[in-house]
Each structure stands twice: as C-alpha cells, then as structure tokens.
Scaffold this motif. Structure first.
Motif, PDB file in Angstrom:
ATOM      1  N   UNK A  84       0.628  -1.293   0.042  1.00 36.55           N
ATOM      2  CA  UNK A  84      -0.271  -0.368   0.028  1.00 36.55           C
ATOM      3  C   UNK A  84       0.832   1.407   0.115  1.00 36.55           C
ATOM      4  N   UNK A  85       2.243   1.011  -0.229  1.00 34.11           N
ATOM      5  CA  UNK A  85       3.097   2.342  -0.457  1.00 34.11           C
ATOM      6  C   UNK A  85       3.456   2.612  -1.483  1.00 34.11           C
ATOM      7  N   UNK A  86       4.454   3.124  -1.962  1.00 36.95           N
ATOM      8  CA  UNK A  86       5.426   3.289  -3.052  1.00 36.95           C
ATOM      9  C   UNK A  86       5.954   2.019  -4.009  1.00 36.95           C
ATOM     10  N   UNK A  87       6.317   0.885  -3.121  1.00 38.59           N
ATOM     11  CA  UNK A  87       6.842  -0.268  -3.274  1.00 38.59           C
ATOM     12  C   UNK A  87       6.085  -1.026  -3.175  1.00 38.59           C
ATOM     13  N   UNK A  88       6.441  -2.530  -2.387  1.00 34.67           N
ATOM     14  CA  UNK A  88       5.442  -3.727  -2.623  1.00 34.67           C
ATOM     15  C   UNK A  88       5.926  -5.091  -2.560  1.00 34.67           C
ATOM     16  N   UNK A  89       5.558  -6.150  -2.159  1.00 35.97           N
ATOM     17  CA  UNK A  89       6.413  -7.395  -2.479  1.00 35.97           C
ATOM     18  C   UNK A  89       5.511  -8.213  -3.297  1.00 35.97           C
ATOM     19  N   UNK A  90       6.201  -9.113  -4.087  1.00 35.16           N
ATOM     20  CA  UNK A  90       6.073 -10.571  -5.068  1.00 35.16           C
ATOM     21  C   UNK A  90       6.243 -11.643  -4.431  1.00 35.16           C
ATOM     22  N   UNK A  91       5.444 -12.613  -4.874  1.00 33.88           N
ATOM     23  CA  UNK A  91       6.487 -13.996  -4.689  1.00 33.88           C
ATOM     24  C   UNK A  91       6.964 -14.237  -5.710  1.00 33.88           C
ATOM     25  N   UNK A  92       8.167 -14.744  -6.260  1.00 30.78           N
ATOM     26  CA  UNK A  92       8.374 -15.245  -6.776  1.00 30.78           C
ATOM     27  C   UNK A  92       9.017 -16.609  -6.996  1.00 30.78           C
ATOM     28  N   UNK A  93       9.677 -17.673  -7.466  1.00 31.11           N
ATOM     29  CA  UNK A  93       9.914 -18.600  -7.911  1.00 31.11           C
ATOM     30  C   UNK A  93      11.447 -19.146  -7.136  1.00 31.11           C
ATOM     31  N   UNK A  94      12.048 -17.906  -7.364  1.00 36.94           N
ATOM     32  CA  UNK A  94      14.082 -18.158  -6.448  1.00 36.94           C
ATOM     33  C   UNK A  94      13.933 -17.067  -6.462  1.00 36.94           C
ATOM     34  N   UNK A  95      15.244 -16.640  -5.862  1.00 33.84           N
ATOM     35  CA  UNK A  95      15.744 -15.620  -5.266  1.00 33.84           C
ATOM     36  C   UNK A  95      16.689 -15.171  -7.266  1.00 33.84           C
ATOM     37  N   UNK A 120       8.918 -23.168   4.667  1.00 35.48           N
ATOM     38  CA  UNK A 120       7.708 -22.691   3.629  1.00 35.48           C
ATOM     39  C   UNK A 120       8.174 -23.691   2.537  1.00 35.48           C
ATOM     40  N   UNK A 121       7.232 -25.129   1.569  1.00 36.87           N
ATOM     41  CA  UNK A 121       8.479 -25.906   1.075  1.00 36.87           C
ATOM     42  C   UNK A 121       8.423 -25.110  -0.923  1.00 36.87           C
ATOM     43  N   UNK A 122       9.823 -25.195  -0.953  1.00 36.41           N
ATOM     44  CA  UNK A 122      10.080 -24.667  -2.187  1.00 36.41           C
ATOM     45  C   UNK A 122       8.730 -25.003  -3.766  1.00 36.41           C
ATOM     46  N   UNK A 123       8.476 -23.606  -4.463  1.00 32.78           N
ATOM     47  CA  UNK A 123       9.626 -22.866  -4.497  1.00 32.78           C
ATOM     48  C   UNK A 123       8.665 -21.400  -3.744  1.00 32.78           C
ATOM     49  N   UNK A 124       9.413 -20.724  -2.924  1.00 32.55           N
ATOM     50  CA  UNK A 124       8.267 -19.505  -3.159  1.00 32.55           C
ATOM     51  C   UNK A 124       9.745 -18.302  -2.175  1.00 32.55           C
TER      52      UNK A 124
END
Length: 496
Positions: A139-150, A308-312
């Motif tokens: 809810x700010x200018x940035x934010x987060x997202x779940x990807x499969x891997x780093x 948390x099991x792969x992938x997250x």
C-alpha cells in the motif's frame, strides 16, 4: 482407467497419498541421506513407452516406492547438511495441496482476486515480521511479490534497475554492452546469469574486491570501479550486496555499499536469499542495517529457512514503477475493467512469465500455523546448534574453523600436516565423498581465498527435523572419517 478421476476416487487416493507423505516423513531417518543410484538407473527401471491404457493410482504409488524413492536425495532428512535448507513443513505442504486443488492461474487480479489480494497481505505480513521498511508495503510506493526463486528475483530487480538507469528506454532499444552490474566473487552465480539474460553480458559484470578475512564486499573498491566506469562512458546499472552468501554466509556492509550507490545514483539490490528470514528474530535484525535507507530492492527465501516448501521467494521494491514500466505489456485478450481502473495489482507485471501459481496459500498457512513465536523458535534452534558445532570444531586441533561463523552455517577444514596444499585439498575432498557415500549424512564444500583458494567443508543446519543428537552424531562421523583418511595418507592424526 480411461476417464477422469471422480471426486470420490480423488478422496480415497488423496487419503492414501497424504498417508504416504506422513509415513515418509515419520520414517525419513531410515533412508540414506544421499541417493545411491548410478546415472541412468532410475530411467532404466521405467518403461520406455507411455501406457496405452490408463493404470490404477495404486500402480503409481507402487513405482514411487520401488523406482523413484531410491533415487531421491532426502532434503528433509535431519542429517541433510549439504546445502542451505529447503524446508518443508506440514502447513506448507497442505497449503501447496490446496493451491493445486484450486488450480488458480493468478496472472491478473481479475483471474482470481483472492490469489492477488492474499499475496499482498502475506508479503506485507512478512515484511513486518522481518522489520523491513514501510516503503516495501504494497500500500506504499513499493511492494512485495512472490517469485519462484531468488534467481528470478535478481533478474526482475536488474530489469527494473536497467529501466531506471536507461531513462525508461532500455527495454525498447536494447543495451549493447553499455551498462554495468557490480558483484563480488562471493555473489550468487544467478546475478551473472541475469546479466546474460538481460543483455548486459558477462563481460560487463564488474567484480568488486572482498575483505580477505570476512569475504565481505569492499565498498572503497566499489567506489573506484563506479568512478572509473562513469569516466569511461559506461552506465552503472545495479550493485548487488549479499546478506548471507552461499559459500560462507558472509555479509556485505549494506550501509557502506548503499552510501556509495547513492553517491553515484545506482540501484542497490540486496540478496538475502538465505539469511534474510533470520530477521524474524529481533536479536538478528542487524542484518537489515542500511536496507531502509538505501535498498531499492530486497529478496529473501521463505523456502530456505522459514518452513515454507519450495518454491517461494519474496522480492520487495522501494518503488515498483520502474519494474512495472519495464515488464508491463497488455495485449487485448488480457484487458479487463479491473486492470483498466488502475485500482488493482496485476502481478503479471511483477515477474518475467505471464502465468503464476497461488504460492501465497502455502506461505499464509505457514505464517498462521507457526506464528511469529514458532518461526523465531525454528531460526534460533538452527543458530544455536550451529554455534555449538562451531565450538566443537574450534576446540579440535585436527580442524580449522572458518570465521566469522554466522547463522546456521559452519565452514571448516581438516588439517593435513605434511601434505602440500593440493594434496591437502584432495584429502579433504576424499573425506567429503567418504562421508556422503556412507549415507549417514550429507555435506558440501566450497573454496575460499586463504592466500590462495582452499577447500572448506560446509555444514548447513536448519531442517525442521534436525536435533542436537543429529549434529553431534554428524560431528563424530566427521572425526572418524578424518582419522581414517589421515591414516590412509600417512598423516599423523591430531587429537584433542
């Protein structure tokens, strides 16, 4: 067996599959940690051609036991210490099952609003648990997202960095070797791959020196490289600082690196794939130093050490606009009123692929089951066991502990008096293979510059089932293997 599985058939076979998983986890210590099959052995045990007629699910489970299980290396085994943990937990497994059952394709908000909105909640929850800055909230200018891997997180961060560095034209005009990426010798190899994928090219990845004692990036050398490249007409695009390197869990000085990046207007990505989740513990939150002030993007892997099991993997950005500008392409078949309104997040614009699974369900299940207290207890257990092992290694004259020892990783090397360096490293590798072939434990190795490169053994602690007895048994096995290898090579065995 030619028709679809009915709900009642699914119920019956599903119970059996869950029972199989529960029995597997309960009896996992009965298996050798590392698979003992030879190359091609699993394939040769399977039919060459697909079945013409459908087979009962019982046959699938039977071949799982007979053919596949011997070819599995057991990452959830309490004596699996080879790589950073790939935690799987009951709630994580069940969350993944629910995700598979729903079969959601969450590419845009409209294709399943709950998929998107739950993800915004859990990435905000996790940011709060880790003490990350408010700019990272969705809810700010940035934010987060779940990807499969780093690896994917680093690629997306680099794409966003290039978009910003190129004034918004990179994705359209290409980059033609004009841009630079800055890493150290200890940075994960996925950053070089990201440079290749984006077109920067491996030749334009600049290697920053590291401190010889800590292997942390040298910010003074970074400053010189940035100045040199700008003077030569190149455009520095991104610097990657690492919190918990894969090799030795080294920690780059993010505040110092961030200050240099700000001087030169360069995107700072913090790769905390392994160690970032440790900040759930207040006493380890020092690893966040400099992130709020300087980081443009930050990634950590709940699938490594947070049950948390792969992938997250979760990627956060302080400003999501460059990423969305670079990755948003809206064909007619994806247009819908919600997207047009601008009131929703479409996570297709936050990743390279279009399609995306409902990964948030398993992270949500883990966070709710364990709570902050349970997550902290798990991290603290791994840290305490690693610290105890490090004390045992340091007290044994036959071994040398790599310092600084951090988090759940212990790196060390056996000492081989009288052997030249090359032979000593060969003896260490022989010991490693003897240990791994035994089936009792599984370790890995790395090389670090100690005057020149030397082989270290790595023991990463953090599996949910690992207890103190497993660590102590592994240490005794290592000592026994050392004594045997030393005798075979005519090396005097050192004792306590």
């Amino acid at each position: 067996m030619t028709g679809h599985m009915t709900p009642e058939e699914f119920r019956a076979h599903g119970h059996r599959a869950v029972d199989w998983i529960a029995d597997y986890l309960a009896g996992i210590e009965s298996h050798p940690v590392r698979s003992r099959v030879r190359p091609g052995e699993v394939r040769s045990a399977l039919p060459e051609h697909p079945p013409e007629r459908g087979e009962p699910f019982d046959a699938v489970l039977a071949d799982l036991d007979r053919v596949l299980l011997p070819g599995v290396t057991h990452w959830q085994h309490p004596s699996f210490f080879a790589y950073f943990p790939a935690n799987a937990s009951g709630p994580g497994i069940l969350g993944d099952l629910l995700s598979a059952g729903l079969g959601v394709q969450g590419m845009v908000w409209a294709t399943s609003p709950a998929c998107t909105e739950l993800e915004t909640v859990v990435v905000d929850w996790l940011a709060e648990l880790l003490g990350l800055p408010k700019a990272f909230r969705t809810d700010a200018a940035g934010g987060g997202v779940i990807q499969d891997s780093a690896s994917s997180a680093s690629l997306v961060a680099l794409i966003a960095a290039l978009r910003r560095a190129g004034g918004g034209v990179v994705a359209d005009r290409g980059i033609a070797g004009h841009y630079r990426l800055y890493v150290s010798s200890q940075t994960h190899s996925s950053l070089e791959k990201a440079a290749r994928v984006t077109g920067i090219g491996a030749a334009n990845v600049r290697l920053v020196d590291v401190d010889p004692d800590t292997l942390a990036m040298d910010s003074a050398h970074l400053r010189r490289l940035l100045a040199e490249d700008r003077a030569a007409g190149a455009v520095p695009a991104m610097v990657c600082a690492t919190v918990g390197t894969t090799s030795t869990a080294a920690v780059d000085p993010v505040p110092e690196i961030g200050a240099v990046c700000r001087e030169h207007g360069v995107w700072l990505h913090v790769d905390a794939a392994y160690a970032g989740v440790a900040a759930v513990c207040p006493e380890l939150r020092w690893i966040d130093d400099g992130v709020a002030e300087y980081a443009d993007s930050y990634a950590t892997n709940p699938h490594k050490w947070l049950l948390t099991n792969f992938d997250c993997t979760v990627l956060w950005l302080a400003d999501r606009a460059p990423m969305i500008d670079a990755l948003s392409i809206l064909p007619e078949y994806l247009r819908n009123p919600a997207t047009t309104s601008g009131e929703v997040i479409d996570y297709r614009d936050w990743q390279v692929p279009l399609g995306r699974r409902f990964r948030a369900l398993k992270l949500w299940a883990v966070l709710r089951w364990y709570g902050a207290e349970g997550l902290r207890a798990h991290i603290r257990t791994g840290v305490a066991l690693a610290a105890e092992l490090a004390e045992l290694v340091a007290a044994d004259p036959a071994f040398e502990l790599w310092r600084p020892q951090r988090f759940g990783l212990v790196c060390f090397r056996p000492l081989w008096p009288g052997l030249p360096d090359a032979e000593a490293d060969a003896a260490t590798m022989a010991l490693l293979e003897w240990l791994n072939d035994s089936g009792d434990l599984y370790l890995s190795h790395t090389k670090v510059p100690v005057g020149h490169e030397r082989v270290l053994l790595r023991m990463a602690i953090g599996a949910p089932a690992t207890e103190r007895r497993h660590v102590l048994a592994a240490w005794e096995r290592i000592r026994a293997g050392y004594a045997l290898t030393a005798r075979e090579r005519g090396v005097p065995v050192r004792s306590r």
